[in-house]
Write an enzyme that holds these catalytic residues in place. Sequence first.
Site: not given
Length: 491
Positions: A326, A418
């Site tokens: 991320e 995720e």
Amino acid sequence: MSSGKRIRRCMLAAAAILTLMAGNAMAEEDYVTKAEAEQGMLLGGTSITADGGAVTGLKNDGDGVEVVLTVPEAGHYDVIVRQSSNDGGQKTNHVCVDGKRVGEVVATGSQWHDGVAPYIWLEAGENRLSVTKSWGWISIDYIALKKSEPLPADIYDVEPVLVNPNATIEARRLMTFLCDCYGKKIISGQQCSEGPFGMPIAGVWRGIGGKDYPAVLGMDIMSCTPGRTDKGSNPSEVTEYAIEYWNLNGITTLCWHWCPDISYDNGGDYWSTFYTKNTNFNLAKALSGQDPKGYEYLLRDIDCVAAELLKMQEAGVPILWRPLHEASGGWFWWGASGPEAYIELYKLLYDRLTNVHGVNNLIWVWNGQDAAWYPGDEYVDIIGEDIYPGEKVYASQSGRFLKALSYTNTRKIIPLSENGCIPDPDQCIRDEIMWSWWCTWSGEYVLKSSGFNKYSEQYTEKSMLKKAYTHENVITRKTLPDLKNYPLRDE
């Protein structure tokens, strides 16, 4: 098909997706339908501009605008939002159908331009479409629909060739399995730092009636480095857990919430110095020589992690390795110095693990979430996307899949690395959006905040959990093949 024709075909398909994602102006005669934003229902504190020709604001959560658009037949449509950024900067906001987040649109400048959420399934008849605040600070002229183009025919054609030419036989077998089932099956997964029988795994087990387990166990290797252990963190058991799950014929994926050395702590959350706001560590300075001690700490931490990964390698355990995740969000320090520094760190990590320490049991899962942060095909085996669309949202999240597809012209496996909600397998099949695996995050996404081991339905209801884990196109731990002896294609 010749390799030259295949490459050209992939490049043309990728170029089409990139054009779509870039939001180039659409020809209005191609619209199926269109609604002026100012004639829609204003949500939250959104307002109409002084000239009455657009909607503006989107400053606070809940702000947005909703319109009703009618389509003649069920199918996939591109949602086109004519918009502008209020300050000229890039802004990303949610696209919802019937109040559920199904995509996003990106505003890239102060001039009117099209943001596109591609390949959204709509039922025949009336559909409530809305644009709601994520970043906010945009103006919206209209929302329109265009019939989507079919997906490229080759998106699931991935060869099981790892970027590390010295990859272990176990890693090669696992990659072959992933490629063989990609586009046909989705592999179930669950984040659980407490190992194979920790509370999140137990919560899933109980939630589906005590009959099966996730095929993929997600864990974090962060407590293997001094940034955590110097604060009194218990020694991590992640290595033992990964070996145990492999011996149960399960798959392990590892992320790394990397905490810098304790000397960089700035008084924020003592345990969460992987967040930019909680550390004074500056990656650009460490890499440029302005902070030589910081660079030494980077190498020290990589070496600590290498020692654990080598123990897994010695035990014959392949790892879906997802470091530096991320990054483009900037909330983690490895993304706070921008893409150039991030890519340099990613390559340093790859080189030191692979070429200095001989860690060869890794399948490299890149999870930067933006094309500008992509380190290159020679460093990436798999491209992951992390998505948290809200509560009880079971859409396939096709837009994010297509975004990941556009990062490179080379076909790569794409998982939901995720997730908050588990996507409905039937919607994934309908949309031809077959994530390689999902890996639901732990905590509130699985368990109630109070009560021992009780499954929470806040994000994924039990009915959807059971549907997903018993679906014929979903692989659980019990339905995995024998991975230790999975045949290579050249055997």
